[in-house]
Design an enzyme around this catalytic site. Structure first.
Site, PDB file in Angstrom:
ATOM      1  N   SER A 111       4.681   0.130  -6.861  1.00  0.00           N
ATOM      2  CA  SER A 111       4.852   0.491  -5.452  1.00  0.00           C
ATOM      3  C   SER A 111       6.330   0.556  -5.052  1.00  0.00           C
ATOM      4  O   SER A 111       7.164  -0.163  -5.610  1.00  0.00           O
ATOM      5  CB  SER A 111       4.148  -0.568  -4.598  1.00  0.00           C
ATOM      6  OG  SER A 111       4.497  -0.450  -3.254  1.00  0.00           O
ATOM      7  N   TYR A 134       6.856   5.719  -1.086  1.00  0.00           N
ATOM      8  CA  TYR A 134       6.662   5.827   0.361  1.00  0.00           C
ATOM      9  C   TYR A 134       7.851   6.610   0.863  1.00  0.00           C
ATOM     10  O   TYR A 134       9.010   6.215   0.638  1.00  0.00           O
ATOM     11  CB  TYR A 134       6.632   4.443   1.015  1.00  0.00           C
ATOM     12  CG  TYR A 134       5.296   3.743   0.917  1.00  0.00           C
ATOM     13  CD1 TYR A 134       4.123   4.386   1.311  1.00  0.00           C
ATOM     14  CD2 TYR A 134       5.193   2.430   0.470  1.00  0.00           C
ATOM     15  CE1 TYR A 134       2.889   3.755   1.238  1.00  0.00           C
ATOM     16  CE2 TYR A 134       3.959   1.782   0.412  1.00  0.00           C
ATOM     17  CZ  TYR A 134       2.820   2.459   0.793  1.00  0.00           C
ATOM     18  OH  TYR A 134       1.597   1.824   0.727  1.00  0.00           O
ATOM     19  N   THR A 160       2.460   8.589  -1.515  1.00  0.00           N
ATOM     20  CA  THR A 160       1.281   8.151  -0.767  1.00  0.00           C
ATOM     21  C   THR A 160       1.313   8.841   0.585  1.00  0.00           C
ATOM     22  O   THR A 160       2.310   8.773   1.305  1.00  0.00           O
ATOM     23  CB  THR A 160       1.283   6.615  -0.641  1.00  0.00           C
ATOM     24  OG1 THR A 160       1.098   6.086  -1.943  1.00  0.00           O
ATOM     25  CG2 THR A 160       0.171   6.121   0.262  1.00  0.00           C
ATOM     26  N   LYS A 257      -1.243  10.804  -3.450  1.00  0.00           N
ATOM     27  CA  LYS A 257      -2.207   9.699  -3.379  1.00  0.00           C
ATOM     28  C   LYS A 257      -2.696   9.560  -1.943  1.00  0.00           C
ATOM     29  O   LYS A 257      -1.888   9.316  -1.030  1.00  0.00           O
ATOM     30  CB  LYS A 257      -1.543   8.398  -3.847  1.00  0.00           C
ATOM     31  CG  LYS A 257      -2.419   7.173  -3.718  1.00  0.00           C
ATOM     32  CD  LYS A 257      -1.773   5.960  -4.378  1.00  0.00           C
ATOM     33  CE  LYS A 257      -2.667   4.744  -4.309  1.00  0.00           C
ATOM     34  NZ  LYS A 257      -2.745   4.132  -2.994  1.00  0.00           N
ATOM     35  N   HIS A 281      -6.899   4.386   0.534  1.00  0.00           N
ATOM     36  CA  HIS A 281      -6.037   3.199   0.509  1.00  0.00           C
ATOM     37  C   HIS A 281      -6.876   1.910   0.510  1.00  0.00           C
ATOM     38  O   HIS A 281      -6.525   0.915   1.135  1.00  0.00           O
ATOM     39  CB  HIS A 281      -5.095   3.212   1.723  1.00  0.00           C
ATOM     40  CG  HIS A 281      -3.712   2.678   1.439  1.00  0.00           C
ATOM     41  ND1 HIS A 281      -2.660   3.466   1.088  1.00  0.00           N
ATOM     42  CD2 HIS A 281      -3.221   1.418   1.460  1.00  0.00           C
ATOM     43  CE1 HIS A 281      -1.577   2.725   0.923  1.00  0.00           C
ATOM     44  NE2 HIS A 281      -1.902   1.461   1.125  1.00  0.00           N
TER      45      HIS A 281
HETATM   46  C1  FMN Z   1      -2.751  -5.809  -1.378  1.00  0.00           C
HETATM   47  C2  FMN Z   1      -2.678  -4.315  -1.507  1.00  0.00           C
HETATM   48  C3  FMN Z   1      -1.445  -3.691  -1.444  1.00  0.00           C
HETATM   49  C4  FMN Z   1      -1.360  -2.298  -1.574  1.00  0.00           C
HETATM   50  N1  FMN Z   1      -0.127  -1.696  -1.576  1.00  0.00           N
HETATM   51  C5  FMN Z   1      -0.037  -0.367  -1.772  1.00  0.00           C
HETATM   52  C6  FMN Z   1       1.226   0.269  -1.869  1.00  0.00           C
HETATM   53  O1  FMN Z   1       2.267  -0.375  -1.784  1.00  0.00           O
HETATM   54  N2  FMN Z   1       1.254   1.611  -2.067  1.00  0.00           N
HETATM   55  C7  FMN Z   1       0.105   2.359  -2.172  1.00  0.00           C
HETATM   56  O2  FMN Z   1       0.169   3.576  -2.338  1.00  0.00           O
HETATM   57  N3  FMN Z   1      -1.104   1.775  -2.096  1.00  0.00           N
HETATM   58  C8  FMN Z   1      -1.202   0.441  -1.918  1.00  0.00           C
HETATM   59  N4  FMN Z   1      -2.436  -0.147  -1.878  1.00  0.00           N
HETATM   60  C9  FMN Z   1      -3.643   0.677  -2.097  1.00  0.00           C
HETATM   61  C10 FMN Z   1      -3.964   0.740  -3.584  1.00  0.00           C
HETATM   62  O3  FMN Z   1      -3.022   1.500  -4.293  1.00  0.00           O
HETATM   63  C11 FMN Z   1      -5.357   1.353  -3.830  1.00  0.00           C
HETATM   64  O4  FMN Z   1      -5.400   2.619  -3.243  1.00  0.00           O
HETATM   65  C12 FMN Z   1      -6.480   0.482  -3.278  1.00  0.00           C
HETATM   66  O5  FMN Z   1      -6.241  -0.873  -3.583  1.00  0.00           O
HETATM   67  C13 FMN Z   1      -7.798   0.918  -3.879  1.00  0.00           C
HETATM   68  O6  FMN Z   1      -8.861   0.134  -3.413  1.00  0.00           O
HETATM   69  P1  FMN Z   1      -9.437  -1.140  -4.213  1.00  0.00           P
HETATM   70  O7  FMN Z   1      -8.508  -2.256  -3.909  1.00  0.00           O
HETATM   71  O8  FMN Z   1     -10.781  -1.319  -3.648  1.00  0.00           O
HETATM   72  O9  FMN Z   1      -9.439  -0.803  -5.673  1.00  0.00           O
HETATM   73  C14 FMN Z   1      -2.548  -1.534  -1.736  1.00  0.00           C
HETATM   74  C15 FMN Z   1      -3.780  -2.181  -1.807  1.00  0.00           C
HETATM   75  C16 FMN Z   1      -3.853  -3.551  -1.697  1.00  0.00           C
HETATM   76  C17 FMN Z   1      -5.203  -4.224  -1.795  1.00  0.00           C
END
Ligand code: FMN
Length: 384
Positions: A111, A134, A160, A257, A281
């Site tokens: 990330s 981002y 994203t 994404k 997300h």
């Molecule tokens: C704690 C957390 C932090 C996340 N941080 C980011 C991030 O910094 N950038 C991003 O594109 N997606 C982020 N996401 C989304 C994840 O990349 C992903 O799309 C999502 O976790 C998918 O769902 P799942 O947790 O049910 O597998 C985050 C998700 C979680 C749970």
């Protein structure tokens, strides 16, 4: 009996252990989602409303579950989505996650809000790396991150596109979660009852958002909620033209994404993307939006022969991966399944989570009567 990584046989077990190990605000930051968390729940439930139809007597002693996404051959059809703030979940953070991904030969998403630098990750992890950008208002910062990824020879870049403003994550509002964590009256008890987390946090290198700290105080020196962070510093003027320019400047494999509509999937091809990651997300942004699995077939039918389609979120079982592949996804990705494991046991935890998925996918493929993932088709799946 659940306090041992080896007793964690599935994502639910890791979630329980993570809940015990983490102060409440941090656990709920991982576990929570937007508004009423309807989309979050649906992301997994969607997989449970269709069934697999196995074939038998197929000679399944040798299984190849590898796939190629964004030009990278990966040894298993699920990879680690980029997630923020990993050193809050375990002091080894991205280093632990990257090492586990490397061991299982799958891709590691990093990330923009990572807590280890691009250079250190590149130096330590030799398997494919996807940097998640981002797009900030500060164009110098965006260029700096892309240049550093180029220098460090990251294989792929994803922007994203579903966080143009912060989602309404109400659990964070209740717990007062911020980055870096702030001790408040509300959270005091929760930190006090997790002394080993506090000890590790205080005795390891200071928490930072490594890519951002020289540009933005929020997140590293100034405590901020993640919702406010997005709303304040993310470039809300981001549009297709800007995405296309970023892709041109990057010049290698490029993904969007957070694509959910067929129309946007087609536009991704027009701007030269090599992949789209169907994602909401993890239900953390627009509650009430459709689940990636529900939307998958329609998008694969429209663009699956021209661009890699990845199905992200809600995946908790090997059969979920098989169902997405049967509808035409090139691979799946997920966040919480490995974040709970990271919190539960650092690198060893993530390795066990990946090992669970590896054995489930292998066993499920054998039970389905297929030896490689290309043999999974719509004939294998039926909706109730
Ligand atoms: C704690 C957390 C932090 C996340 N941080 C980011 C991030 O910094 N950038 C991003 O594109 N997606 C982020 N996401 C989304 C994840 O990349 C992903 O799309 C999502 O976790 C998918 O769902 P799942 O947790 O049910 O597998 C985050 C998700 C979680 C749970």
């Amino acid at each position: 009996m659940f306090n041992k990584i080896n007793n964690c046989h599935n994502t639910k077990d890791f979630r329980k252990l993570a809940k015990r190990k983490l102060p409440g605000p941090i656990f709920h930051y991982i576990d929570g989602a937007a508004d009423d968390e309807v989309t979050y729940r649906r992301n997994t439930e969607a997989y449970e409303q269709c069934d697999l139809i196995p074939n038998v007597l197929s000679g399944v002693e040798n299984i190849d579950m590898s796939t190629t996404v964004m030009g990278q051959k990966i040894d298993m059809p699920i990879y680690l989505s980029p997630t923020a703030l990993q050193r809050l979940f375990h002091h080894d953070g991205e280093k632990a996650v990257g090492k586990a991904a490397e061991k299982f030969g799958t891709m590691f998403g990093i990330s923009s809000l990572a807590t280890v630098s691009i250079e250190e990750i590149a130096q330590k992890i030799k398997t494919p790396k996807l940097f998640q950008l981002y797009v900030h208002k500060d164009k110098g910062l965006n260029k700096n991150m892309i240049d550093r990824c180029k220098e460090s020879k990251f294989e792929a870049l994803a922007i994203t596109v579903d966080t143009i403003v912060g989602g309404n994550r109400e659990r964070d509002l209740y717990t007062g979660f911020t980055s870096p964590p702030k001790l408040t009256l509300k959270s005091l008890m929760s930190f006090a009852t997790h002394p080993s987390w506090v000890f590790n946090y205080l005795t390891h290198p200071s928490f930072e958002l490594s890519q951002l700290k020289n540009y933005i105080g929020e997140g590293t020196d100034i405590s901020v909620s993640i919702g406010d962070y997005f709303t304040k510093v993310i470039d809300q003027s981001l549009d297709w033209k800007a995405a296309e320019e970023i892709n041109k400047y990057w010049g290698k494999h490029f993904a969007l994404k957070g694509i959910m509509s067929v129309e946007d999937a087609k536009r991704a091809i027009d701007i030269g993307a090599t992949a789209i990651i169907i994602s909401n997300h993890g239900g953390r942004q627009l509650d009430g939006s459709r689940s990636p699995f529900d939307q998958l077939a329609e998008i694969v039918d429209a663009v699956g022969d021209k661009i890699d389609v990845i199905c992200d979120g809600g995946i908790r079982r090997g059969t979920h991966v098989l169902k997405a592949l049967s509808l035409g996804a090139k691979a799946c990705s997920g966040g919480r399944f490995y974040l709970y494991a990271l919190a539960a046991g650092g690198q060893k935890g993530v390795e066990k989570a990946l090992s669970n998925f590896h054995s489930e996918i292998k066993r499920d493929m054998q039970l389905m009567g297929v030896t490689n993932i290309d043999q999974l088709t719509r004939k294998n799946i039926i909706f109730r």
